[in-house]
Design a protein around this motif. Sequence first.
Motif, PDB file in Angstrom:
ATOM      1  N   LEU A 152      36.138   1.201  -6.477  1.00 57.14           N
ATOM      2  CA  LEU A 152      34.722   1.121  -6.827  1.00 57.14           C
ATOM      3  C   LEU A 152      34.479   1.232  -8.327  1.00 57.14           C
ATOM      4  CD1 LEU A 152      33.138   3.280  -3.986  1.00 57.14           C
ATOM      5  CD2 LEU A 152      33.352   0.789  -4.111  1.00 57.14           C
ATOM      6  N   ALA A 153      35.517   1.146  -9.109  1.00 64.35           N
ATOM      7  CA  ALA A 153      35.407   1.330 -10.562  1.00 64.35           C
ATOM      8  C   ALA A 153      34.442   0.344 -11.212  1.00 64.35           C
ATOM      9  CB  ALA A 153      36.786   1.222 -11.208  1.00 64.35           C
ATOM     10  N   ARG A 154      34.233  -0.831 -10.611  1.00 68.58           N
ATOM     11  CA  ARG A 154      33.348  -1.847 -11.187  1.00 68.58           C
ATOM     12  C   ARG A 154      31.871  -1.530 -11.017  1.00 68.58           C
ATOM     13  NH1 ARG A 154      35.798  -6.472  -7.842  1.00 68.58           N
ATOM     14  NH2 ARG A 154      37.855  -5.592  -7.899  1.00 68.58           N
ATOM     15  N   LEU A 155      31.557  -0.649 -10.090  1.00 67.29           N
ATOM     16  CA  LEU A 155      30.153  -0.312  -9.842  1.00 67.29           C
ATOM     17  C   LEU A 155      29.575   0.509 -10.989  1.00 67.29           C
ATOM     18  CD1 LEU A 155      30.009   0.840  -6.104  1.00 67.29           C
ATOM     19  CD2 LEU A 155      29.073  -1.243  -7.081  1.00 67.29           C
ATOM     20  N   PRO A 156      28.266   0.445 -11.176  1.00 59.85           N
ATOM     21  CA  PRO A 156      27.637   1.356 -12.133  1.00 59.85           C
ATOM     22  C   PRO A 156      27.905   2.804 -11.715  1.00 59.85           C
ATOM     23  CG  PRO A 156      26.111  -0.361 -11.472  1.00 59.85           C
ATOM     24  CD  PRO A 156      27.313  -0.491 -10.593  1.00 59.85           C
ATOM     25  N   LYS A 157      28.014   3.674 -12.700  1.00 59.65           N
ATOM     26  CA  LYS A 157      28.424   5.057 -12.462  1.00 59.65           C
ATOM     27  C   LYS A 157      27.591   5.754 -11.379  1.00 59.65           C
ATOM     28  CE  LYS A 157      29.187   9.443 -14.752  1.00 59.65           C
ATOM     29  NZ  LYS A 157      29.065  10.229 -15.958  1.00 59.65           N
ATOM     30  N   ASP A 158      26.271   5.614 -11.443  1.00 61.47           N
ATOM     31  CA  ASP A 158      25.423   6.309 -10.472  1.00 61.47           C
ATOM     32  C   ASP A 158      25.643   5.803  -9.049  1.00 61.47           C
ATOM     33  OD1 ASP A 158      24.207   3.906 -11.330  1.00 61.47           O
ATOM     34  OD2 ASP A 158      22.233   4.596 -10.662  1.00 61.47           O
ATOM     35  N   GLU A 159      25.820   4.501  -8.884  1.00 58.45           N
ATOM     36  CA  GLU A 159      26.075   3.949  -7.549  1.00 58.45           C
ATOM     37  C   GLU A 159      27.448   4.366  -7.035  1.00 58.45           C
ATOM     38  OE1 GLU A 159      24.972  -0.056  -6.585  1.00 58.45           O
ATOM     39  OE2 GLU A 159      23.634  -0.097  -8.313  1.00 58.45           O
ATOM     40  N   ARG A 160      28.431   4.369  -7.918  1.00 57.09           N
ATOM     41  CA  ARG A 160      29.781   4.787  -7.531  1.00 57.09           C
ATOM     42  C   ARG A 160      29.774   6.243  -7.081  1.00 57.09           C
ATOM     43  NH1 ARG A 160      32.168   3.487 -11.889  1.00 57.09           N
ATOM     44  NH2 ARG A 160      32.016   5.500 -12.892  1.00 57.09           N
ATOM     45  N   GLU A 161      29.125   7.101  -7.869  1.00 58.15           N
ATOM     46  CA  GLU A 161      29.077   8.520  -7.526  1.00 58.15           C
ATOM     47  C   GLU A 161      28.315   8.755  -6.227  1.00 58.15           C
ATOM     48  OE1 GLU A 161      27.486  10.395 -11.019  1.00 58.15           O
ATOM     49  OE2 GLU A 161      29.434  10.329 -12.049  1.00 58.15           O
ATOM     50  N   SER A 162      27.264   7.997  -6.010  1.00 56.24           N
ATOM     51  CA  SER A 162      26.485   8.119  -4.782  1.00 56.24           C
ATOM     52  C   SER A 162      27.329   7.726  -3.559  1.00 56.24           C
ATOM     53  CB  SER A 162      25.241   7.240  -4.869  1.00 56.24           C
ATOM     54  OG  SER A 162      24.517   7.279  -3.676  1.00 56.24           O
ATOM     55  N   ALA A 163      28.061   6.631  -3.680  1.00 51.33           N
ATOM     56  CA  ALA A 163      28.909   6.172  -2.574  1.00 51.33           C
ATOM     57  C   ALA A 163      30.012   7.185  -2.285  1.00 51.33           C
ATOM     58  CB  ALA A 163      29.514   4.813  -2.900  1.00 51.33           C
ATOM     59  N   LEU A 164      30.639   7.691  -3.322  1.00 48.94           N
ATOM     60  CA  LEU A 164      31.712   8.664  -3.130  1.00 48.94           C
ATOM     61  C   LEU A 164      31.176   9.956  -2.520  1.00 48.94           C
ATOM     62  CD1 LEU A 164      33.744   8.056  -6.394  1.00 48.94           C
ATOM     63  CD2 LEU A 164      34.360   7.379  -4.067  1.00 48.94           C
ATOM     64  N   ALA A 165      29.997  10.391  -2.956  1.00 44.08           N
ATOM     65  CA  ALA A 165      29.386  11.603  -2.397  1.00 44.08           C
ATOM     66  C   ALA A 165      29.083  11.404  -0.917  1.00 44.08           C
ATOM     67  CB  ALA A 165      28.121  11.962  -3.163  1.00 44.08           C
ATOM     68  N   TYR A 166      28.618  10.211  -0.552  1.00 41.09           N
ATOM     69  CA  TYR A 166      28.321   9.913   0.850  1.00 41.09           C
ATOM     70  C   TYR A 166      29.579  10.070   1.708  1.00 41.09           C
ATOM     71  CZ  TYR A 166      27.337   7.309   5.090  1.00 41.09           C
ATOM     72  OH  TYR A 166      27.207   6.944   6.412  1.00 41.09           O
ATOM     73  N   TYR A 167      30.693   9.508   1.269  1.00 44.15           N
ATOM     74  CA  TYR A 167      31.919   9.580   2.070  1.00 44.15           C
ATOM     75  C   TYR A 167      32.544  10.974   2.037  1.00 44.15           C
ATOM     76  CZ  TYR A 167      31.423   4.790   3.290  1.00 44.15           C
ATOM     77  OH  TYR A 167      30.927   3.626   3.823  1.00 44.15           O
ATOM     78  N   GLU A 168      32.374  11.702   0.954  1.00 44.17           N
ATOM     79  CA  GLU A 168      32.824  13.105   0.932  1.00 44.17           C
ATOM     80  C   GLU A 168      32.054  13.907   1.987  1.00 44.17           C
ATOM     81  OE1 GLU A 168      35.274  14.691  -0.405  1.00 44.17           O
ATOM     82  OE2 GLU A 168      35.912  13.401  -2.053  1.00 44.17           O
ATOM     83  N   GLU A 169      30.745  13.683   2.037  1.00 42.30           N
ATOM     84  CA  GLU A 169      29.912  14.374   3.019  1.00 42.30           C
ATOM     85  C   GLU A 169      30.286  13.947   4.436  1.00 42.30           C
ATOM     86  OE1 GLU A 169      25.217  14.698   4.230  1.00 42.30           O
ATOM     87  OE2 GLU A 169      25.732  14.388   2.109  1.00 42.30           O
ATOM     88  N   GLU A 211      38.607   5.486  11.745  1.00 43.63           N
ATOM     89  CA  GLU A 211      37.295   4.873  11.956  1.00 43.63           C
ATOM     90  C   GLU A 211      36.886   4.003  10.774  1.00 43.63           C
ATOM     91  OE1 GLU A 211      32.755   6.498  11.946  1.00 43.63           O
ATOM     92  OE2 GLU A 211      34.224   7.713  13.014  1.00 43.63           O
ATOM     93  N   LEU A 212      37.113   4.490   9.569  1.00 39.48           N
ATOM     94  CA  LEU A 212      36.733   3.751   8.360  1.00 39.48           C
ATOM     95  C   LEU A 212      37.704   2.607   8.067  1.00 39.48           C
ATOM     96  CD1 LEU A 212      35.691   6.736   6.063  1.00 39.48           C
ATOM     97  CD2 LEU A 212      34.190   5.157   7.308  1.00 39.48           C
ATOM     98  N   LYS A 213      38.866   2.642   8.662  1.00 42.26           N
ATOM     99  CA  LYS A 213      39.935   1.648   8.548  1.00 42.26           C
ATOM    100  C   LYS A 213      40.751   1.799   7.280  1.00 42.26           C
ATOM    101  CE  LYS A 213      37.802  -1.491  11.659  1.00 42.26           C
ATOM    102  NZ  LYS A 213      37.111  -2.702  11.896  1.00 42.26           N
ATOM    103  N   SER A 214      40.151   1.593   6.120  1.00 37.96           N
ATOM    104  CA  SER A 214      40.898   1.733   4.866  1.00 37.96           C
ATOM    105  C   SER A 214      39.920   1.829   3.706  1.00 37.96           C
ATOM    106  CB  SER A 214      41.825   0.533   4.653  1.00 37.96           C
ATOM    107  OG  SER A 214      41.072  -0.609   4.341  1.00 37.96           O
ATOM    108  N   PRO A 215      40.377   2.399   2.587  1.00 42.21           N
ATOM    109  CA  PRO A 215      39.523   2.428   1.397  1.00 42.21           C
ATOM    110  C   PRO A 215      39.169   1.011   0.947  1.00 42.21           C
ATOM    111  CG  PRO A 215      41.454   3.816   1.077  1.00 42.21           C
ATOM    112  CD  PRO A 215      41.635   3.083   2.364  1.00 42.21           C
ATOM    113  N   TYR A 216      40.077   0.103   1.162  1.00 43.00           N
ATOM    114  CA  TYR A 216      39.887  -1.302   0.811  1.00 43.00           C
ATOM    115  C   TYR A 216      38.696  -1.879   1.580  1.00 43.00           C
ATOM    116  CZ  TYR A 216      41.186  -6.264   0.460  1.00 43.00           C
ATOM    117  OH  TYR A 216      41.180  -7.602   0.240  1.00 43.00           O
ATOM    118  N   ALA A 217      38.641  -1.616   2.899  1.00 45.15           N
ATOM    119  CA  ALA A 217      37.556  -2.131   3.737  1.00 45.15           C
ATOM    120  C   ALA A 217      36.220  -1.509   3.346  1.00 45.15           C
ATOM    121  CB  ALA A 217      37.858  -1.870   5.208  1.00 45.15           C
ATOM    122  N   VAL A 218      36.213  -0.213   3.100  1.00 48.53           N
ATOM    123  CA  VAL A 218      34.977   0.477   2.716  1.00 48.53           C
ATOM    124  C   VAL A 218      34.488  -0.046   1.368  1.00 48.53           C
ATOM    125  CG1 VAL A 218      33.980   2.715   2.103  1.00 48.53           C
ATOM    126  CG2 VAL A 218      35.511   2.541   4.068  1.00 48.53           C
ATOM    127  N   ALA A 219      35.390  -0.167   0.416  1.00 48.98           N
ATOM    128  CA  ALA A 219      35.016  -0.656  -0.911  1.00 48.98           C
ATOM    129  C   ALA A 219      34.487  -2.083  -0.840  1.00 48.98           C
ATOM    130  CB  ALA A 219      36.209  -0.580  -1.859  1.00 48.98           C
TER     131      ALA A 219
END
Length: 92
Positions: free
Chosen positions: A14-31, A47-55
């Motif tokens: 997710l490195a290409r995403l803007p910082k706020d969107e990247r952090e929001s997505a990562l926080a969602y999956y941490e939760e 269930e999520l299959k892979s980081p590749y699929a989620v990204a």
Amino acid sequence: MTRKEFMSELANRLARLPKDERESALAYYEEYFDEAGPDREQDVIRELKSPYAVASRILADHAIKEARRAPANPRKGLSALWFILAAIVAGP
């Protein structure tokens, strides 16, 4: 794969995403992992299959959102196009 490895790989993809969107997505999956609990960590990963699929899903959603915005600058339109192409290439 462990939760830590999954999240690290997801962050890299997710490195290409803007910082706020990247952090929001990562926080969602941490939760998501937190709510499942440590004993269901492997179930969540399956269930999520892979980081590749989620990204790929996250990048595609971002690209669609960017494409819907009316670009004030033609270069921004090209940026949205690159996100769409990246999401397609990154997809399974």
